[in-house]
Enzyme design. Structure first.
Site, PDB file in Angstrom:
ATOM      1  CE1 TYR A 157      -4.296  -1.564   0.760  1.00  0.00           C
ATOM      2  CE2 TYR A 157      -2.706  -3.256   1.368  1.00  0.00           C
ATOM      3  CZ  TYR A 157      -3.986  -2.889   1.030  1.00  0.00           C
ATOM      4  OH  TYR A 157      -4.966  -3.829   0.958  1.00  0.00           O
ATOM      5  CE  LYS A 224       2.261 -17.320   1.562  1.00  0.00           C
ATOM      6  NZ  LYS A 224       1.807 -18.678   1.842  1.00  0.00           N
ATOM      7  CG  ASP A 273      -0.890 -20.102   3.497  1.00  0.00           C
ATOM      8  OD1 ASP A 273      -0.009 -19.223   3.597  1.00  0.00           O
ATOM      9  OD2 ASP A 273      -0.650 -21.317   3.607  1.00  0.00           O
ATOM     10  CG  ASP A 297      -7.394  -5.215   2.303  1.00  0.00           C
ATOM     11  OD1 ASP A 297      -8.518  -4.996   2.797  1.00  0.00           O
ATOM     12  OD2 ASP A 297      -7.102  -4.924   1.134  1.00  0.00           O
TER      13      ASP A 297
END
Ligand code: NAP
Length: 412
Positions: A157, A224, A273, A297
């Protein structure tokens, strides 16, 4: 240089912010919002005023001051986000907003992102809980009670992106090939994802502080890092360092206690995930989440859907260090419903509830929660929450607000 506040100074800063709102008539700038903003803002304001009036006998009252942004600003002053609006949020240290149209093509990318970045509102807090009576796609939605802290200023972002076939992408590609021997397909756009120690630490420190203040049992760092070791993986590592260096009296990492944290807050990390699976299967195991911007998000909207709360999910953008904050409805402008006195003002109302709690006006916040619980469980809801419920009465935005006000006034 890392200029973050330490844990102790952060606690002092939070107290100072609360003290600054220990006043009878604080000014709160608000953005009505585009589309359904015209329906949900007046409805919400009514509920806020009723809660404050009921909670405080000493004449406390919010002085609402409208500031412009979005389509309304563009139509009035030919700017999507006037500087004056940012100045007002900055001056009064607080604000609340309805949804804003994202301008299509050129100029500003997203007004919401611009507000967060201009005011350095580094934490996006999304409280996620179920209200009895809300239809959900999942079983046991009552097991969800999560405060999600999403880093709000960097990651993808930060706007560092170059367009395919542009001169700049060509230059960058050449540099990457020459300096790093990185082969990037020639017809690629390129985005850069910065994750800094400064931004990660202040976000995770704020989440840990929240967990301590609210007697939470665990905090998960969602990342991640298995794939992006020096950005997402570093976020995880900095989080664990912080637990050791500043919170060891109240929190402990999984590695250091093999899962048995005793009275301390258990801090663990979960790959993004796997988190999306686990939070669906066993949400009761998550109290507080600290995560990077893009993961946050996805996760916050997925969780909002899980509890059937898209129309009622609130959000707050906060800089706990300097106290500035802007609270907001998390849905969009729903243009097809605009001006029909139909949309659910719940997300904006609960954003106001968060705002009151942030100000230390807990009594007003509690009344709003109690009123929402009563209206929704009794089936007095707007069209979206009435869908799929045979026991519900469909109310307009304004009548839903009136029902909440009636509840508030009726509480002992
Ligand atoms: P949206 O405005 O959130 O609306 C999508 C659908 O969600 C609506 O058609 C409606 O579904 C439901 N919905 C959303 N808010 C609701 C409410 N308060 N009460 C009842 N139902 C509600 O998403 P969008 O259509 O993708 O985006 C429209 C505009 O909003 C775009 O310009 C987008 O950029 C902007 N946007 C702004 C923000 C923000 O300011 N924070 C966030 C997201 C999008 P049903 O019709 O099925 O009932």
């Amino acid at each position: 240089m890392n200029e973050n506040l330490s844990r102790k100074d952060l606690e002092l800063a939070i107290q100072k912010t609360r003290d600054s709102f220990d006043t009878d008539k604080p000014v709160v700038p608000f953005i009505e919002g585009d589309g359904i903003g015209i329906d949900i803002w007046p409805a919400s304001q009514r509920v806020f005023d009723a809660a404050v009036e009921k909670a405080y006998t000493n004449g406390r009252k919010i002085e609402w001051q409208e500031v412009l942004a979005g389509q309304k600003a563009f139509d009035n002053v030919n700017e999507w986000l006037p500087e004056k609006t940012i100045e007002m949020f900055d001056e009064f240290g607080i604000g609340i907003k309805g949804p804003l149209t994202t301008p299509v093509g050129g100029g500003i990318r997203s007004i919401n992102v611009a507000i967060r970045q201009k005011l350095d509102l580094y934490a996006c807090l999304r409280p996620l809980r179920w209200f009895k009576g809300v239809e959900t796609p999942t079983k046991n939605p009552g097991n969800v009670d999560i405060a999600l802290f999403r880093e709000n200023t960097e990651d993808v972002y930060s706007g560092k992106e170059l367009e395919v076939n542009s001169e700049d992408v060509g230059k960058l590609n050449k540099f990457l090939k020459e300096e790093f021997n990185w082969e990037i397909r020639h017809d690629s756009g390129i985005g850069i994802k910065p994750i800094s120690k400064t931004a990660s630490e202040r976000l995770i420190r704020s989440a840990l502080n929240y967990a301590v203040e609210n007697n939470k049992k665990n905090l998960a760092i969602v990342h991640k890092g298995n794939i992006m070791k020096f950005t997402e993986g570093a976020f995880r590592a900095w989080g664990y360092e912080l637990v050791k260096n500043e919170f060891s009296d109240v929190a402990i990492s999984w590695e250091d206690c093999s899962g048995d944290a005793g009275d301390k807050i258990l801090v663990q990390d979960v790959i993004a995930d796997a988190f999306l699976q686990q939070v669906l299967i066993k949400p009761q195991e998550f109290d507080v989440i600290a995560t990077t911007n893009l993961n946050g998000d996805y996760a916050s909207d997925a969780l909002a859907a899980q509890i059937g709360g898209i129309g009622i999910s609130p959000g707050g953008n906060i800089n706990y260090e300097n106290g500035k904050s802007v609270f907001e409805a998390t849905h969009g402008t729903a243009p097809k419903h605009a001006g029909q006195d139909k949309a659910n003002p719940g997300s904006l109302i609960l954003s106001g509830e968060m705002m009151f709690r942030y100000m230390g006006w807990n009594e007003a916040a509690d009344l709003i929660i109690k009123a929402m619980e009563k209206s929704i469980s009794e089936g007095n809801v707007t069209y979206d929450l009435a869908r799929g419920r045979s026991d519900a009465k469909t109310l307009s935005s304004s009548n839903f607000a009136a029902n909440l006000v009636e509840n508030i006034e009726g509480f002992k």
